[in-house]
Design an enzyme around this catalytic site. Structure first.
Site, PDB file in Angstrom:
ATOM      1  N   GLU A 716       0.714   7.671  37.970  1.00  0.00           N
ATOM      2  CA  GLU A 716       1.646   6.530  37.940  1.00  0.00           C
ATOM      3  C   GLU A 716       1.215   5.671  36.766  1.00  0.00           C
ATOM      4  OE1 GLU A 716       4.016   6.295  40.249  1.00  0.00           O
ATOM      5  OE2 GLU A 716       3.231   8.059  41.295  1.00  0.00           O
ATOM      6  N   CYS A 750       2.515  -3.609  37.117  1.00  0.00           N
ATOM      7  CA  CYS A 750       3.268  -2.563  36.422  1.00  0.00           C
ATOM      8  C   CYS A 750       4.756  -2.828  36.550  1.00  0.00           C
ATOM      9  CB  CYS A 750       2.912  -1.213  36.999  1.00  0.00           C
ATOM     10  SG  CYS A 750       2.945  -1.230  38.777  1.00  0.00           S
TER      11      CYS A 750
HETATM   12  P1  NAD Z   1      -6.442   1.935  32.693  1.00  0.00           P
HETATM   13  O1  NAD Z   1      -5.637   3.130  32.344  1.00  0.00           O
HETATM   14  O2  NAD Z   1      -7.215   1.309  31.614  1.00  0.00           O
HETATM   15  O3  NAD Z   1      -7.477   2.295  33.833  1.00  0.00           O
HETATM   16  C1  NAD Z   1      -7.086   2.905  35.031  1.00  0.00           C
HETATM   17  C2  NAD Z   1      -8.236   3.687  35.601  1.00  0.00           C
HETATM   18  O4  NAD Z   1      -8.531   4.749  34.735  1.00  0.00           O
HETATM   19  C3  NAD Z   1      -9.526   2.898  35.750  1.00  0.00           C
HETATM   20  O5  NAD Z   1     -10.136   3.241  36.961  1.00  0.00           O
HETATM   21  C4  NAD Z   1     -10.347   3.366  34.580  1.00  0.00           C
HETATM   22  O6  NAD Z   1     -11.721   3.279  34.818  1.00  0.00           O
HETATM   23  C5  NAD Z   1      -9.926   4.797  34.486  1.00  0.00           C
HETATM   24  N1  NAD Z   1     -10.136   5.432  33.173  1.00  0.00           N
HETATM   25  C6  NAD Z   1     -10.144   4.857  31.962  1.00  0.00           C
HETATM   26  N2  NAD Z   1     -10.321   5.792  31.017  1.00  0.00           N
HETATM   27  C7  NAD Z   1     -10.428   6.965  31.632  1.00  0.00           C
HETATM   28  C8  NAD Z   1     -10.614   8.302  31.181  1.00  0.00           C
HETATM   29  N3  NAD Z   1     -10.712   8.593  29.905  1.00  0.00           N
HETATM   30  N4  NAD Z   1     -10.656   9.268  32.090  1.00  0.00           N
HETATM   31  C9  NAD Z   1     -10.535   9.002  33.392  1.00  0.00           C
HETATM   32  N5  NAD Z   1     -10.364   7.767  33.881  1.00  0.00           N
HETATM   33  C10 NAD Z   1     -10.314   6.762  32.995  1.00  0.00           C
HETATM   34  O7  NAD Z   1      -5.447   0.920  33.373  1.00  0.00           O
HETATM   35  P2  NAD Z   1      -5.762  -0.514  33.993  1.00  0.00           P
HETATM   36  O8  NAD Z   1      -5.975  -1.481  32.897  1.00  0.00           O
HETATM   37  O9  NAD Z   1      -6.785  -0.432  35.042  1.00  0.00           O
HETATM   38  O10 NAD Z   1      -4.390  -0.838  34.725  1.00  0.00           O
HETATM   39  C11 NAD Z   1      -3.285  -1.315  34.077  1.00  0.00           C
HETATM   40  C12 NAD Z   1      -2.271  -0.220  33.832  1.00  0.00           C
HETATM   41  O11 NAD Z   1      -1.918   0.395  35.057  1.00  0.00           O
HETATM   42  C13 NAD Z   1      -0.971  -0.732  33.279  1.00  0.00           C
HETATM   43  O12 NAD Z   1      -0.525   0.131  32.266  1.00  0.00           O
HETATM   44  C14 NAD Z   1      -0.028  -0.675  34.475  1.00  0.00           C
HETATM   45  O13 NAD Z   1       1.328  -0.570  34.128  1.00  0.00           O
HETATM   46  C15 NAD Z   1      -0.525   0.509  35.183  1.00  0.00           C
HETATM   47  N6  NAD Z   1      -0.146   0.503  36.583  1.00  0.00           N
HETATM   48  C16 NAD Z   1       0.835   1.343  36.995  1.00  0.00           C
HETATM   49  C17 NAD Z   1       1.237   1.340  38.314  1.00  0.00           C
HETATM   50  C18 NAD Z   1       2.322   2.259  38.805  1.00  0.00           C
HETATM   51  O14 NAD Z   1       2.478   2.391  40.008  1.00  0.00           O
HETATM   52  N7  NAD Z   1       3.081   2.893  37.942  1.00  0.00           N
HETATM   53  C19 NAD Z   1       0.623   0.479  39.213  1.00  0.00           C
HETATM   54  C20 NAD Z   1      -0.387  -0.369  38.756  1.00  0.00           C
HETATM   55  C21 NAD Z   1      -0.768  -0.338  37.447  1.00  0.00           C
END
Ligand code: NAD
Length: 968
Positions: A716, A750
């Site tokens: 997501e 999001c």
């Molecule tokens: P992010 O992508 O930076 O991090 C999300 C998760 O991924 C964290 O746990 C992080 O530690 C992990 N991560 C980071 N790099 C990684 C890698 N290389 N490999 C594996 N895991 C890794 O996002 P964020 O800043 O935590 O959240 C914000 C984002 O989430 C926004 O883009 C938002 O739109 C999205 N979001 C989407 C939904 C949805 O339902 N579509 C819901 C909430 C948030």
């Protein structure tokens, strides 16, 4: 009105037409809307109406005539209930009333107050109304019937005011701040009234505002300068079960104050709203649900007022002859003189009743609203609802001509006749059991809820700064590296220090999970579901503490934090039931052959959540994987490990065996990546940014040594969500909806609105109001209940928003910029901004910003708006504000988003009711909280058995309904 009474569908559509009418600027538009509303009402519309519209094709002279007739009819109807559109017209009405021996109370109709400037305007209008009316009425001859009471003169000028119009955000959640703002604007009005000998009455609106309205009323009138002033009053609504107790409280207070106040007793005008609102939220319905109960309570309350008329001067306001007569009879029996109380009716309603009362020498006052027709429409629709309701006394008497005995029957008797025992309490709260029910949000307008949250904040504050180990196979493991989680609003404050997992820990966790997998898969689905149900109970018990952790660790404002906990509870309750449903194999038997289609777990799941819904998202992904029979490795977001730690603890307490859930905090790029790459992982459930989501997809698709399967990725991702504002939209609602969607939790959702696409005709008006409303948004620390925009999650996020803020200067026109002031020295605060005149090609209009930045784009027409809205690589949420059924239908068909919202904010999806998730670059298309979601965590098998043995087949099914894989 006669038309609308014939059929409820016609009534709804005609009221919608009247509601939209002031926003329609030309004949074409009026005709189009009328046609669309009549089409919605379908076959129930009288044929002459359809013919009239059909005979006036768009653009013809007849269309002009039709539009003029419809507008004239609605305006005329409005004039019946609205005493005038400006103070001059209001004065004429007042003078005419006085000539007939009837008093008045003037009510200023207004739009929803959404900015400080608008609250100031309301206050100023009240002040000038008082002085204007006093000046005009001073020379009027005294009319003893209305100008003299049993203990002296009665003020000639009487003003009714709404406390909610004296501030931008009247909300009991932040009772103190609301009270301070309201009192600040109220005192000058009271002073002016006191100085000029006028009377001020405080109106009552929705139940959510009642307690705070009463509190402010009592507080201000206990201040020394107003203590001896009797010319004030407040409304009591008999449809509320609490009102009788409120009256007792007011009596005690007024006795202690030593000066009487007036109580206007009404039935209450928001009945439909209160019932729908409470049912939607899962709260107890505060109003009586049977009409006779409100009527009976009215009589009980009038008796109380008459008995205490020395301190609570009664003003009985009703169009129900029985209700009024009962009060008069009590007054007579108690010997309360006629000039010690008054009777009130609404302008344009109950005139024969008012005439009869004046003739019998009662003091009668008419509630006379005045103001422009546009903002008056909400008032008009309330009056129309009242007039056309089947429960209405006026309709029953003047239209339906019901028998007099029937009309005057004692309401208690009506109740008995209906076979309903009188309920003294409101309907109790919905109890959550099977089938699934959403967890109600906490109603912070109630004092006990606020106190519980304050106590939790205090408790949790005392628990900040602890250290936490890794948890593998149920064992606590220390590590050399640590990960600090800090309070975004006070960066120097440590929330928790976590042992940081390494790549070795990650591969150990996968090994442990693989060992636990067969046992967990063999655990009956009902036992796995039971763990979730127990977890829901524990989450519910600790909801205030968990919300408090969110306040400190993620700077979630109160309501947002509470909503997140409620959603986590919903996920547990919903997926538990879903698994029980899916665990039943599908049977497709034919003679001689049985077929079972059944589900089995996929294997080891890695859960990688973001921080912005710090409990709900990790909880949803984790419990979905678990209940489907997959062991889980939960790698929390770096910014919110403490809340994830609580989740892991709760699942352990709920009975999850060790080894089935590993809690592995660490850097995403480090152990997140290691987990994704590990050949022993079968499934990755990720929510986060598109950048990381795509990388995970790429990496997971790669075949690695020792890997005998294709990893399943559920991702997501982000959004660039838009709200379209049609040119007939209700601007009050649209502006408030955009502000809520764009700035709630500082835009870090999001689903947040980051683009507003406004149709050309109303573009400028909308931008001005949005800018004003945005300036009124309160910036502060999350623990302060008033806060809407708190700090951003970390320094990196704040830097990113500052970069976009800079870009805004070149890519558009910044029309509102908040000011976080000295807060920036403590935490990651930035200024929320509104940027107008942005082009669709601009970076601001294309990139996910994830902060309190909203851009406004101009569209020439609806087709253009749809093209702009769909012109991004995301498709998560979207919305429209429109009153045109045809345009709403067009949007429904062509706005490509996962969650589309019509005439409401676009955030806050609810489990099961609004399954959530998008497509294009917003995600793979799975819907969290929906009935398809668990299937992502399951494999499907078909088991076919030939049951024919030497020409003999058993009649009964030999396999039974036991599912092998799930262990059911
Ligand atoms: P992010 O992508 O930076 O991090 C999300 C998760 O991924 C964290 O746990 C992080 O530690 C992990 N991560 C980071 N790099 C990684 C890698 N290389 N490999 C594996 N895991 C890794 O996002 P964020 O800043 O935590 O959240 C914000 C984002 O989430 C926004 O883009 C938002 O739109 C999205 N979001 C989407 C939904 C949805 O339902 N579509 C819901 C909430 C948030």
């Amino acid at each position: 009105m006669g038309l609308t009474m014939g059929d409820p569908a016609v009534k709804v559509q005609l009221f919608r037409f009247i509601d939209a009418l002031p926003a329609l600027k030309d004949a074409t538009s009026v005709r189009r809307h009328l046609r669309e509303f009549l089409d919605e009402a379908g076959a129930k519309v009288p044929s002459w109406m359809n013919v009239a519209v059909d005979l006036a094709p768009e653009g013809s002279m007849r269309a002009e005539l039709l539009a003029a007739t419809a507008t004239w009819a609605a305006t005329n109807m409005a004039r019946r209930f609205i005493a005038g559109s400006d103070p001059r017209e209001a004065l004429q009405t007042v003078l005419r009333l006085r000539q007939r021996g009837i008093g008045f109370t003037a009510d200023l109709l207004g739009e929803a107050v959404i900015s400080e400037a608008e609250a100031d305007i309301y206050q100023q209008s009240c002040l000038s109304l008082i002085s204007g009316l006093v000046g005009s009425l001073d020379d009027e001859p005294e009319r003893p019937g209305i100008d003299r009471g049993f203990d002296g003169p009665v003020p000639r000028v009487n003003l009714s005011i709404k406390l909610t119009s004296l501030t931008t955000d009247f909300d009991a959640l932040h009772a103190e701040a609301t009270a301070a703002a309201v009192c600040g604007r109220l005192r000058p009005i009271l002073r002016e009234a006191q100085r000029l000998g006028a009377y001020v009455h405080v109106d009552m609106e929705q139940y959510a505002h009642k307690d705070l309205t009463l509190e402010i009323f009592r507080r201000v009138l206990s201040e020394p300068e107003f203590l001896n002033w009797p010319d004030v009053g407040i409304v009591a609504q008999a449809y509320l079960a609490e009102t009788f107790d409120d009256l007792k409280g007011l009596r005690d207070w007024a006795e202690a104050r030593g000066t009487p106040v007036t109580i206007r007793l009404v039935k209450g005008a928001y009945w439909d709203y209160e019932v729908i609102h409470a049912q939607e939220a899962g709260w107890p319905v505060p109003v009586y649900t049977e009409k006779w109960q409100s009527d009976a309570n009215f009589e009980r309350c009038s008796r109380f007022l008459m008995e205490n008329s020395r301190v609570l001067r009664p003003a009985l306001a009703s169009h129900n002859v029985r209700s009024l007569a009962a009060g008069l009879a009590v007054a007579e029996s108690l010997g309360v003189p006629k000039n010690a109380y008054e009777l009130q009716v609404l302008h344009g309603m109950g005139e024969p009743i008012a005439r009869a009362l004046v003739a019998s020498e009662y003091r009668v006052r008419v509630y006379t609203p005045y103001g422009a027709i546009l903002p008056g429409m909400a008032y008009l629709v309330r009056r129309l609802l009242e007039n056309t309701s089947n429960e209405s006394f006026l309709k029953a008497s003047f239209v339906d001509r019901r028998e007099v005995d029937d009309l005057l029957r004692n309401p208690e008797e009506v109740g008995t006749m209906l076979g309903i025992r009188r309920r003294t309490k409101a309907t109790p709260a919905v109890v959550i059991q099977a089938p699934f029910c959403n967890e109600p949000l906490t109603d912070f307008t109630r004092r006990p809820a606020r106190e519980a949250m304050l106590a939790a904040l205090k408790r949790v504050e005392g628990a900040l700064g602890r250290t936490y180990p890794l948890r593998l196979d149920g064992n606590e493991i220390r590590s050399t590296g640590t990960l600090d989680s800090t309070d975004p609003g006070r960066s120097s404050r440590l929330v928790g220090r976590f042992a940081m997992a390494t790549a070795d820990h990650a591969s150990l966790a996968v090994r442990i999970a693989r060992e636990a997998a067969p046992g967990w898969a063999a655990t009956p689905a009902s036992d796995r579901a039971a763990v979730l149900m127990r977890a829901a109970v524990i989450l519910r018990e600790r909801k205030f503490d968990l919300a408090a952790w969110e306040v400190y660790e993620c700077a979630k404002p109160w309501r947002e934090a509470d909503g997140d906990v409620a959603e986590a509870i919903d996920f547990c309750e919903f997926y538990a039931r879903e698994m029980l449903r899916l665990a039943q194999p599908v049977v497709r038997d034919v003679p001689g052959e049985t077929n079972r289609i059944e589900v089995i777990p996929r294997g080891v799941a890695v859960v990688i959540p973001p921080w912005n819904f710090p409990l709900a998202i990790p909880c949803g992904m984790t419990v979905a994987a678990l209940v489907a029979g997959n062991p889980v490795i939960l790698k929390p977001a770096e910014q919110s490990p403490t809340i994830a730690w609580h989740l892991a603890e709760i699942l352990g307490e709920a009975g999850l065996p060790p080894g089935v859930l590993q809690f592995l905090p660490g850097e995403g790029e480090d152990i997140g990546r290691a987990l994704v790459e590990d050949p022993g992982v079968d499934l990755i459930a990720f929510t986060g940014s598109v950048k990381v989501g795509l990388e995970i997809n790429r990496s997971a698709a790669q075949s690695r040594p020792g890997m005998d399967h294709v990893k399943r990725v559920i991702a997501e991702m982000g959004g660039k969500n838009a709200i379209i504002i049609d040119d007939d939209a209700d601007l009050d609602e649209a502006v408030l909806g955009v502000v809520r969607s764009a700035f709630g939790y500082s835009g870090q959702k999001c689903s947040a609105c980051s683009r507003v696409i406004v149709l050309d005709r109303i573009y400028e008006a909308f931008v001005v109001r949005l800018a004003e409303a945005a300036r009124a948004v309160v910036i502060g620390q999350a623990e302060d209940p008033e806060t809407v925009v708190g700090p951003l999650i970390d320094a990196e996020a704040a830097d990113r928003i500052r970069m976009y803020s800079g870009l805004a200067e070149t890519e558009g026109r910044v029309v509102a910029r908040g000011n976080p002031g000295p807060l920036v020295q403590h935490g990651h605060f930035v200024a929320p901004i509104v940027v107008a005149d942005v082009l669709p090609s601009a970076r601001l209009a294309r990139e996910e910003i994830f902060g309190p930045v909203v851009v406004v784009l101009r569209a020439s027409d609806l087709a253009d708006a749809i093209e702009i809205a769909n012109g991004t690589s995301y498709a998560l949420t979207g919305g429209i504000y429109s009153r045109s059924p045809a345009n709403i239908e067009r949007i429904r068909r062509s706005f490509r988003v996962g969650n589309l919202y019509i005439n409401r904010p676009i955030t806050g999806a609810i489990v099961d009711r609004q399954p959530f998730g998008g497509f294009k670059l917003s995600g793979i298309g799975t819907k969290a909280g929906g009935s398809d979601y668990l299937r992502e965590f399951l494999l499907t098998r078909t088991v076919t058995e030939n049951t024919l043995r030497r020409g003999f087949a058993p009649e009964d099914d030999p396999v039974g309904t036991e599912s092998i894989g799930t262990g059911l």
